[in-house]
Scaffold this motif. Structure first.
Motif, PDB file in Angstrom:
ATOM      1  N   THR A  25      -5.274 -12.093  -6.872  1.00  7.22           N
ATOM      2  CA  THR A  25      -4.569 -11.161  -5.983  1.00  7.22           C
ATOM      3  C   THR A  25      -5.251 -10.954  -4.639  1.00  7.22           C
ATOM      4  O   THR A  25      -4.627 -10.466  -3.697  1.00  7.22           O
ATOM      5  CB  THR A  25      -4.435  -9.785  -6.655  1.00  7.22           C
ATOM      6  OG1 THR A  25      -5.752  -9.226  -6.839  1.00  7.22           O
ATOM      7  CG2 THR A  25      -3.744  -9.900  -8.007  1.00  7.22           C
ATOM      8  N   GLY A  26      -6.542 -11.274  -4.551  1.00  7.34           N
ATOM      9  CA  GLY A  26      -7.288 -11.009  -3.326  1.00  7.34           C
ATOM     10  C   GLY A  26      -7.732  -9.568  -3.198  1.00  7.34           C
ATOM     11  O   GLY A  26      -8.299  -9.170  -2.175  1.00  7.34           O
ATOM     12  N   LYS A  27      -7.489  -8.753  -4.238  1.00 11.55           N
ATOM     13  CA  LYS A  27      -7.885  -7.349  -4.188  1.00 11.55           C
ATOM     14  C   LYS A  27      -9.403  -7.220  -4.282  1.00 11.55           C
ATOM     15  O   LYS A  27     -10.053  -7.957  -5.022  1.00 11.55           O
ATOM     16  CB  LYS A  27      -7.215  -6.564  -5.321  1.00 11.55           C
ATOM     17  CG  LYS A  27      -5.705  -6.442  -5.151  1.00 11.55           C
ATOM     18  CD  LYS A  27      -5.074  -5.642  -6.287  1.00 11.55           C
ATOM     19  CE  LYS A  27      -3.571  -5.487  -6.059  1.00 11.55           C
ATOM     20  NZ  LYS A  27      -2.925  -4.710  -7.146  1.00 11.55           N
ATOM     21  N   LEU A  28      -9.936  -6.260  -3.534  1.00 10.65           N
ATOM     22  CA  LEU A  28     -11.378  -6.083  -3.430  1.00 10.65           C
ATOM     23  C   LEU A  28     -11.861  -4.933  -4.301  1.00 10.65           C
ATOM     24  O   LEU A  28     -11.116  -3.994  -4.592  1.00 10.65           O
ATOM     25  CB  LEU A  28     -11.761  -5.822  -1.973  1.00 10.65           C
ATOM     26  CG  LEU A  28     -11.336  -6.904  -0.979  1.00 10.65           C
ATOM     27  CD1 LEU A  28     -11.579  -6.442   0.447  1.00 10.65           C
ATOM     28  CD2 LEU A  28     -12.067  -8.204  -1.255  1.00 10.65           C
ATOM     29  N   ALA A  53     -10.598  -4.161  -7.348  1.00 15.20           N
ATOM     30  CA  ALA A  53     -10.381  -5.590  -7.649  1.00 15.20           C
ATOM     31  C   ALA A  53      -9.394  -5.759  -8.801  1.00 15.20           C
ATOM     32  O   ALA A  53      -9.593  -6.571  -9.704  1.00 15.20           O
ATOM     33  CB  ALA A  53     -11.703  -6.287  -7.958  1.00 15.20           C
ATOM     34  N   GLY A  54      -8.321  -4.937  -8.770  1.00 12.50           N
ATOM     35  CA  GLY A  54      -7.299  -5.014  -9.805  1.00 12.50           C
ATOM     36  C   GLY A  54      -7.417  -3.962 -10.885  1.00 12.50           C
ATOM     37  O   GLY A  54      -6.515  -3.817 -11.710  1.00 12.50           O
ATOM     38  N   THR A  55      -8.515  -3.198 -10.897  1.00 16.40           N
ATOM     39  CA  THR A  55      -8.721  -2.138 -11.889  1.00 16.40           C
ATOM     40  C   THR A  55      -8.866  -0.807 -11.160  1.00 16.40           C
ATOM     41  O   THR A  55      -9.843  -0.598 -10.436  1.00 16.40           O
ATOM     42  CB  THR A  55      -9.979  -2.401 -12.734  1.00 16.40           C
ATOM     43  OG1 THR A  55      -9.848  -3.666 -13.396  1.00 16.40           O
ATOM     44  CG2 THR A  55     -10.180  -1.311 -13.773  1.00 16.40           C
ATOM     45  N   ALA A  56      -7.909   0.081 -11.330  1.00 14.35           N
ATOM     46  CA  ALA A  56      -7.882   1.334 -10.570  1.00 14.35           C
ATOM     47  C   ALA A  56      -8.939   2.317 -11.053  1.00 14.35           C
ATOM     48  O   ALA A  56      -9.263   2.380 -12.240  1.00 14.35           O
ATOM     49  CB  ALA A  56      -6.500   1.968 -10.669  1.00 14.35           C
ATOM     50  N   ILE A  57      -9.474   3.099 -10.104  1.00 15.58           N
ATOM     51  CA  ILE A  57     -10.372   4.205 -10.423  1.00 15.58           C
ATOM     52  C   ILE A  57     -10.125   5.321  -9.414  1.00 15.58           C
ATOM     53  O   ILE A  57     -10.155   5.102  -8.200  1.00 15.58           O
ATOM     54  CB  ILE A  57     -11.862   3.783 -10.409  1.00 15.58           C
ATOM     55  CG1 ILE A  57     -12.753   5.011 -10.701  1.00 15.58           C
ATOM     56  CG2 ILE A  57     -12.236   3.097  -9.115  1.00 15.58           C
ATOM     57  CD1 ILE A  57     -14.226   4.684 -10.866  1.00 15.58           C
ATOM     58  N   GLY A  58      -9.851   6.521  -9.911  1.00 20.20           N
ATOM     59  CA  GLY A  58      -9.663   7.693  -9.063  1.00 20.20           C
ATOM     60  C   GLY A  58      -8.747   7.452  -7.883  1.00 20.20           C
ATOM     61  O   GLY A  58      -7.759   6.714  -7.969  1.00 20.20           O
ATOM     62  N   ASN A  59      -9.092   8.075  -6.749  1.00 22.10           N
ATOM     63  CA  ASN A  59      -8.300   7.899  -5.536  1.00 22.10           C
ATOM     64  C   ASN A  59      -8.584   6.575  -4.838  1.00 22.10           C
ATOM     65  O   ASN A  59      -7.957   6.256  -3.827  1.00 22.10           O
ATOM     66  CB  ASN A  59      -8.571   9.049  -4.553  1.00 22.10           C
ATOM     67  CG  ASN A  59      -8.055  10.376  -5.072  1.00 22.10           C
ATOM     68  OD1 ASN A  59      -7.227  10.422  -5.980  1.00 22.10           O
ATOM     69  ND2 ASN A  59      -8.549  11.471  -4.516  1.00 22.10           N
TER      70      ASN A  59
END
Length: 267
Positions: A182-185, A202-208
């Motif tokens: 995805t290119g997500k950092l 990097a594809g795994t959400a945390i908080g805001n």
């Protein structure tokens, strides 16, 4: 054999023996601070490390890897070695300068390592920081099973930080990573005692922070014993990561004993 042939053969041998060989590293002057002598042995081309010795008893207190040299097997190994060439101390911080001009700062209380924001010293065509990946990060991410899904990101300087994030008195590492698909950092945190890796962003959400840390433009270590007047500040078990966007939001990422959590500091 003619005299010319002998001379030519000797020169050829000399060229072959000297090609790809680097000069020996400089002898680094030790520094002494509060009864402890800090030395850079420069005895391992793959690992630049610092040793701390008690001046009174001459007993080694600890050994800390500052950086490692990533080796390309297609090239002569010794020309890829870079060593420490200068040591200094200021307050409770040991200053370490590499041959490439990169400066590392070691907190003598926590042994957390950070890099200065000075410009990288680069070999033409080869970004210097790519050759100085800590062994813990390289083993877990670059050469490990996660390499298929993630790659290291060099979008910020420094691209990695070290500290005791889970409070077990072992040095851990945090590195900027990018999800390949995805290119997500985001950030990968590697625990030094177990090698366990936690991906944040990097594809795994945390908080805001969400699942893409593209917004982040600075980060640094927030020491466990950092003084603060904020009554709402979380009680830290170990060092935390302070991540932020200039003139906007910032947050602490810290270990609560079970997982890494997000504590918002601003909007």
């Amino acid at each position: 054999m003619t005299r010319f042939s002998v001379i030519f053969f000797a020169l050829a041998l000399l060229a072959e023996s000297s090609f790809g060989k680097r000069t020996p590293p400089a002898t680094v002057e030790p520094v002494i601070h509060e009864g402890v002598r800090y030395i850079a042995p420069n005895d391992d081309g793959r690992r630049a490390h610092i040793e701390a010795w008690d001046v009174q008893t001459n007993r080694k207190l600890w050994d800390l890897t500052v950086f490692t040299n990533r080796i390309d097997p297609k090239l002569e190994e010794d020309v890829q070695w870079f060593f420490i060439d200068k040591l200094g101390v200021h307050d409770e911080t040991l200053i370490v300068k590499s041959e490439r001009g990169i400066t590392y700062q070691i907190d003598l209380k926590t042994k957390a390592i950070t890099q200065s924001e000075a410009a990288w010293s680069a070999i033409p065509g080869v970004p210097a920081h790519r050759n100085e990946i800590p062994e813990l990060i390289e083993r877990a991410i670059t050469n490990g099973s996660l390499a298929k899904k993630y790659e290291l990101s060099y979008r910020m300087n420094p691209f990695y930080l070290r500290g005791d994030f889970d409070g077990d008195s072992k040095i851990d590492a945090a590195a900027l990573v990018k999800e390949r698909s995805t290119g997500k950092l985001g950030i990968a945190i590697v625990h030094g005692s177990t090698g366990k890796v936690t991906i944040l962003g990097a594809g795994t959400a945390i908080g805001n922070g969400g699942d893409d840390f593209e917004w982040m433009d600075s980060w640094r270590i927030h020491a466990r014993d950092h003084a603060t007047d904020e009554t709402s500040a979380p009680k830290l078990r170990g060092d935390a990561l302070l991540v932020s966007k200039s003139e906007a939001a910032s947050a602490l990422i810290y270990w609560n004993g079970k997982r890494y959590v997000w504590s918002q500091h601003g909007d």
